[in-house]
Design an enzyme around this catalytic site. Structure first.
Site: not given
Length: 508
Positions: A341, A266, A375
């Site tokens: 995300k 990321e 993440c």
């Protein structure tokens, strides 16, 4: 079973020289059925038609059991049929060498040798033969010899249900179910003269999870997939060319090991924010987003030229003046897919003004179906469960964490996702520090590949792990067929055993 001194047990093809002994074994095994044995000419025809389908098991060179099979069209077996019909009036005219289902027409173990699990050996042979011949599965009509005791009060379906619940003992049906065969339908009038079963039988089936339909396409989906994880060092770079030169170096390295995927972390391109350190943090991240389109374009070319599928990690991207954290899958066939995300961290929202996306999906590749969660997203089990419901094989997690406790959240949640969704999970992060970039001071990472925890996998569920906080690549092979087997016959089956009658996870 009597005590027997066993010198040898042998499973071998049926030979007509053994006919007289075999006939005696059949008669003693089916003592309650009249004329329950095959004639010599019938077995001779069966062996000539399909020799590898006819086997016997011998104990101390004495016939202890036998299994006879033919190949039929699955559609025929799925229709209601009798034993006489499925065997072509005992002449085996129903045998089709180009059929797609192995049908068991006889299997027995003599009373003398029962208790040695010889029946399991015969069933296992059928399964192995089915896999070797790439057939859809195995089926047969199974007797229910204790049904006559309950026929006045229970229908065959009710009887089978009670046997499955262990409320009634049926030694034949219990044994077949314990060998992974599942009842699919009732066959009325299946075997004339079967007084104990009241002429009923149960169509029992075993599905070949490795069956592959024939295709005219030249390409196939790989089963053993090699993952290349890039543990990226955060350091000052002069410009975008400098960053992409380092990225290509890693792509060259993992492709040199014939990796199928290259996974970047990321915000791996965060060092480019140093040139905008004079700006406010929200403005600096938006300036970084200017490079995203060019980076994706370059990655797409590298994917084709190095023959590797690239997970680009993630980058900031502006859409309709809104800031998102996104990444791209650049496949080696030239196709490009975008992922978002969903859950931005409190810092991403507060400091940068970043918003969460809404796109949740799996992606088809030449190495199976994959998913990507960035993440923080891996800490929300609902997302990976939605992807698992779409038959995801590998979950990729590019991440960026500054402290060890932040890393631990990602690491432990990622491993949990591998276990509960029966899939592989690969995580890759950045190490090092960026003293000239606000909000990107330090990084902590240890890239890893996680597996489910079962006999075919590492006992601790870790396939491979990088050295913490060191720039390096991590290469690991994962076998997709092991997942297929786990889904069906694992010690536990987290996906198959879900109580969908009690709860569900679904999209809005």
């Amino acid at each position: 079973m009597q005590d027997i001194d066993i010198d040898n047990i042998e499973l071998t093809y049926l030979n007509l020289e053994d006919y007289d002994e075999l006939k005696k074994a059949m008669m003693v095994s089916y003592a309650k059925l009249e004329d329950a044995y095959w004639e010599y000419h019938e077995l001779e025809r069966l062996i000539n038609l399909f020799p590898e389908g006819q086997v016997v098991v011998k104990v101390n060179d004495k016939i202890a059991g036998c299994a006879l099979s033919i190949i039929v069209d699955a559609k025929m077996a799925q229709k209601r049929h009798t034993y006489k019909q499925i065997t072509g009036n005992y002449k085996f005219t129903t045998h089709k060498p180009d059929g797609n289902l192995l049908y068991g027409i006889d299997l027995f173990v003599t009373p003398e040798f029962r208790g040695l699990r010889l029946g399991r050996r015969l069933y296992d042979y059928r399964k192995e033969l089915c896999e070797r011949m790439n057939l859809e599965g195995v089926a047969f009509g199974g007797r229910i010899p204790n049904y006559y005791k309950y026929a006045k009060n229970l229908t065959p379906r009710q009887y089978i249900d009670k046997v499955k619940k262990k409320e009634i003992d049926d030694p034949v049906l219990n044994f077949q179910i314990s060998n992974d065969f599942h009842p699919s339908k009732i066959l009325k009038g299946y075997l004339a003269g079967d007084v104990e079963s009241k002429d009923y039988a149960v169509l029992l089936e075993w599905d070949n999870i490795y069956y592959e339909e024939e295709t005219e396409e030249a390409t196939t989906t790989k089963k053993v997939v090699r993952l290349g994880l890039i543990q990226w060092q955060m350091r000052p770079y002069k410009d975008l060319d400098d960053v992409m030169q380092q990225a290509e170096y890693f792509i060259d390295a993992v492709s040199g090991y014939r990796s199928d995927f290259a996974l970047f972390p990321e915000f791996f391109n965060a060092p480019l924010m140093a040139e905008n350190n004079h700006l406010s943090e929200p403005d600096a991240i938006r300036e970084l987003a200017v490079h995203t389109e060019e980076i994706v374009s370059r990655f797409a070319k590298l994917a084709v030229s190095y023959n590797i599928n690239i997970i680009t990690g993630s980058m900031p991207e502006i859409k309709n003046d809104r800031l998102f954290n996104v990444g791209y899958i650049c496949q080696r066939d030239g196709s490009i897919d975008r992922f978002e995300k969903i859950h931005v961290t409190p810092d991403e929202s507060k400091i940068w003004g970043m918003e969460g996306g809404s796109k949740i999906q799996t992606y088809d590749t030449d190495c199976g179906k994959i998913g990507v969660l960035i993440c923080y997203d891996v800490e929300f089990p609902e997302l990976s469960r939605l992807l698992a419901q779409e038959d995801m094989d590998i979950l990729f997690v590019p991440f960026l964490t500054d402290t060890q406790n932040g890393y631990s959240r990602v690491r432990h949640c990622a491993q949990a996702r591998a276990i509960e969704n029966e899939c592989y999970v690969a995580i890759a992060g950045s190490v090092g520090n960026l003293p000239n970039v606000h909000n990107m001071d330090i990084q902590f990472a240890q890239s890893m590949v996680f597996t489910p925890c079962d006999f075919a996998f590492p006992t601790n569920g870790i396939k491979a792990e990088a050295t913490p906080n060191t720039e390096m690549i991590l290469i690991a092979d994962v076998d997709i067929d092991l997942l297929t087997e786990l889904h069906e016959v694992g010690s536990v089956r987290n996906l198959k055993d879900r109580r969908k009658d009690v709860y569900e996870v679904k999209r809005k």
